[in-house]
Design a protein around this motif. Structure first.
Motif, PDB file in Angstrom:
ATOM      1  N   THR A 132      -0.032  -9.436  46.238  1.00 27.55           N
ATOM      2  CA  THR A 132       1.328  -9.952  46.079  1.00 27.55           C
ATOM      3  C   THR A 132       2.247  -8.890  45.490  1.00 27.55           C
ATOM      4  O   THR A 132       3.370  -8.693  45.967  1.00 27.55           O
ATOM      5  CB  THR A 132       1.330 -11.210  45.187  1.00 27.55           C
ATOM      6  OG1 THR A 132       0.509 -12.204  45.798  1.00 27.55           O
ATOM      7  CG2 THR A 132       2.727 -11.765  45.001  1.00 27.55           C
TER       8      THR A 132
ATOM      9  N   ALA B 124       1.737 -13.728  50.793  1.00 22.23           N
ATOM     10  CA  ALA B 124       0.946 -13.309  49.638  1.00 22.23           C
ATOM     11  C   ALA B 124       1.102 -14.300  48.487  1.00 22.23           C
ATOM     12  O   ALA B 124       0.127 -14.637  47.806  1.00 22.23           O
ATOM     13  CB  ALA B 124       1.345 -11.902  49.191  1.00 22.23           C
ATOM     14  N   LEU B 125       2.325 -14.797  48.276  1.00 25.66           N
ATOM     15  CA  LEU B 125       2.543 -15.796  47.224  1.00 25.66           C
ATOM     16  C   LEU B 125       1.776 -17.078  47.512  1.00 25.66           C
ATOM     17  O   LEU B 125       1.163 -17.661  46.612  1.00 25.66           O
ATOM     18  CB  LEU B 125       4.035 -16.124  47.093  1.00 25.66           C
ATOM     19  CG  LEU B 125       4.903 -15.124  46.359  1.00 25.66           C
ATOM     20  CD1 LEU B 125       6.366 -15.542  46.468  1.00 25.66           C
ATOM     21  CD2 LEU B 125       4.496 -15.002  44.901  1.00 25.66           C
TER      22      LEU B 125
ATOM     23  N   GLN C 268      -1.948 -16.437  46.947  1.00 24.50           N
ATOM     24  CA  GLN C 268      -2.246 -16.311  45.523  1.00 24.50           C
ATOM     25  C   GLN C 268      -2.195 -17.680  44.859  1.00 24.50           C
ATOM     26  O   GLN C 268      -3.009 -17.990  43.985  1.00 24.50           O
ATOM     27  CB  GLN C 268      -1.273 -15.321  44.887  1.00 24.50           C
ATOM     28  CG  GLN C 268      -0.598 -15.758  43.651  1.00 24.50           C
ATOM     29  CD  GLN C 268       0.454 -14.799  43.158  1.00 24.50           C
ATOM     30  OE1 GLN C 268       0.444 -13.613  43.416  1.00 24.50           O
ATOM     31  NE2 GLN C 268       1.393 -15.322  42.418  1.00 24.50           N
TER      32      GLN C 268
END
Length: 88
Positions: A14, A52-53, A56
């Motif tokens: 991220t 990516a967020l 995650q």
């Protein structure tokens, strides 16, 4: 703890994605240009950061479950939880 390396890796991914987005914003084009229609390269940079967020977040949710932190509530996002409601 078994989730620590996974979560650490996701945080690094991220961070790298947002570093790329920030650098592009400072050197190539503004954010609003990145998300402009027809800007496939800019769109991909922004989408990589969003992806990516989301990825995650799934790891954080697993860590919360492993730690039995039931009182913790993660607020969602209308546009990410149900994009069709926003863009459909």
């Amino acid at each position: 703890m078994p989730w620590s390396p996974e979560l650490s890796g996701k945080l690094e991914v991220t961070h790298a994605a947002f570093t790329t987005l920030k650098t592009r914003g400072e050197t190539t084009e503004a954010y609003d240009q990145m998300i402009g229609e027809g800007n496939d390269e800019g769109n991909a940079v922004v989408q990589a950061a969003i992806d990516a967020l989301v990825d995650q977040t799934r790891s954080i949710e697993r860590a919360v479950a492993a730690l039995d932190l039931e009182a913790l509530e993660v607020e969602g996002s209308d546009s990410l939880d149900n994009p069709d409601a926003i863009f459909g």
